[in-house]
Scaffold this active site. Sequence first.
Site, short mmCIF file in Angstrom:
data_model
loop_
_atom_site.label_atom_id
_atom_site.label_comp_id
_atom_site.label_asym_id
_atom_site.label_seq_id
_atom_site.Cartn_x
_atom_site.Cartn_y
_atom_site.Cartn_z
N LYS A 55 0.84 -1.20 0.00
CA LYS A 55 0.00 0.00 0.00
C LYS A 55 0.87 1.25 0.00
O LYS A 55 0.65 2.18 -0.78
CB LYS A 55 -0.93 -0.01 1.22
N GLN A 99 -4.00 -0.85 9.69
CA GLN A 99 -4.14 -2.24 9.23
C GLN A 99 -4.76 -3.10 10.31
O GLN A 99 -4.35 -3.06 11.48
CB GLN A 99 -2.76 -2.79 8.81
N ASP A 122 -10.41 3.72 4.27
CA ASP A 122 -10.84 2.32 4.34
C ASP A 122 -12.37 2.20 4.34
O ASP A 122 -12.90 1.11 4.10
CB ASP A 122 -10.34 1.69 5.65
N1 GUN Z 1 -7.09 -6.15 6.89
C1 GUN Z 1 -7.58 -6.93 5.90
N2 GUN Z 1 -8.11 -6.17 4.93
C2 GUN Z 1 -7.96 -4.90 5.31
C3 GUN Z 1 -8.31 -3.65 4.72
O1 GUN Z 1 -8.89 -3.56 3.64
N3 GUN Z 1 -7.98 -2.55 5.43
C4 GUN Z 1 -7.36 -2.62 6.62
N4 GUN Z 1 -7.09 -1.49 7.25
N5 GUN Z 1 -7.02 -3.74 7.21
C5 GUN Z 1 -7.32 -4.87 6.54
#
Ligand code: GUN
Length: 301
Positions: A55, A99, A122
């Site tokens: 990311k 995350q 998100d």
């Molecule tokens: N953990 C698994 N998928 C995601 C996501 O799309 N965003 C975040 N922040 N954590 C995750």
Amino acid sequence: MAEARRIDGKAVAAQIVERVKAETARLKREADVVPGLAVLIVGEDPASQVYVGSKAKMAAECGFRSEKFTLPADTSEATLLDRIAALNADPAIHGILVQLPLPKQIDEAKVIEAIDANKDVDGFHLVNVGRLSTGARGAGFVPCTPAGSMLLIRSILGDDLSGKTAVVVGRSNIVGKPMAQLLLAANATVTIAHSRTRDLAGVCRGADILVAAVGRPEMITGDFVKDGAVVIDVGINRIAAPEKGEGKTRLVGDVAYASAAQKAAAITPVPGGVGPMTIAMLMANTLVSACRAAGLEPPRF
Ligand code: GUN
């Protein structure tokens, strides 16, 4: 049935990223604004580290200001909340992503609600969940994985899913529930199925659009798929691959690709399907946030 069309998420994601790069350059030129994305991770879970690294790297490639914060596994909730408060107040940051999952000593819901809803790229904040479910999407953010899955569905079936039945297998806040909302907003008739559903295979066989987000490797076989269905596989599971050598692993989805492809009209592979779309949509959401902060009309994805 002929073998299904393979939906190339990697190619669609690359097109989105190209648009994000071009729009980012324009935003810089016309408003002197550089989108800023802050990604926070607590602990050393290797899979999460890989996701977060991709990311942050993609954000830099898009021309964003990209900040990655790696906090130790024993970080307190108060420390994480302080860091979020500082990022909320920082005008150079337009997107904040923490995350998940977080270590046990930290209340995930509290952390998500602490993020400024207008920087919640998100789309997990209650305000953004509410905006999605009421249809007030203009001001909010849609979670990246469902948003990316929806773009793949639209690439096959178009924008209006009137008369189509959709089954989402999985009811998580990150994928299943927002996916169902997006399909509903596009006029599909939506069922959310899950591990407690009776005759799951039969329910799935009714679906013109089948989205698998259960986290169980290759659980959805051809027996679950209606002839001519569009199948979207959200799963990313790492399983042992002794055929590649001792201790080797490979990635598989929640769908048993080969058998499902015998029935489906179109299907996403793993890897190379939904996965790359998730990161592309995160970039799109961050760019949109920066445009809004600058008072400019954001691009639509
Ligand atoms: N953990 C698994 N998928 C995601 C996501 O799309 N965003 C975040 N922040 N954590 C995750």
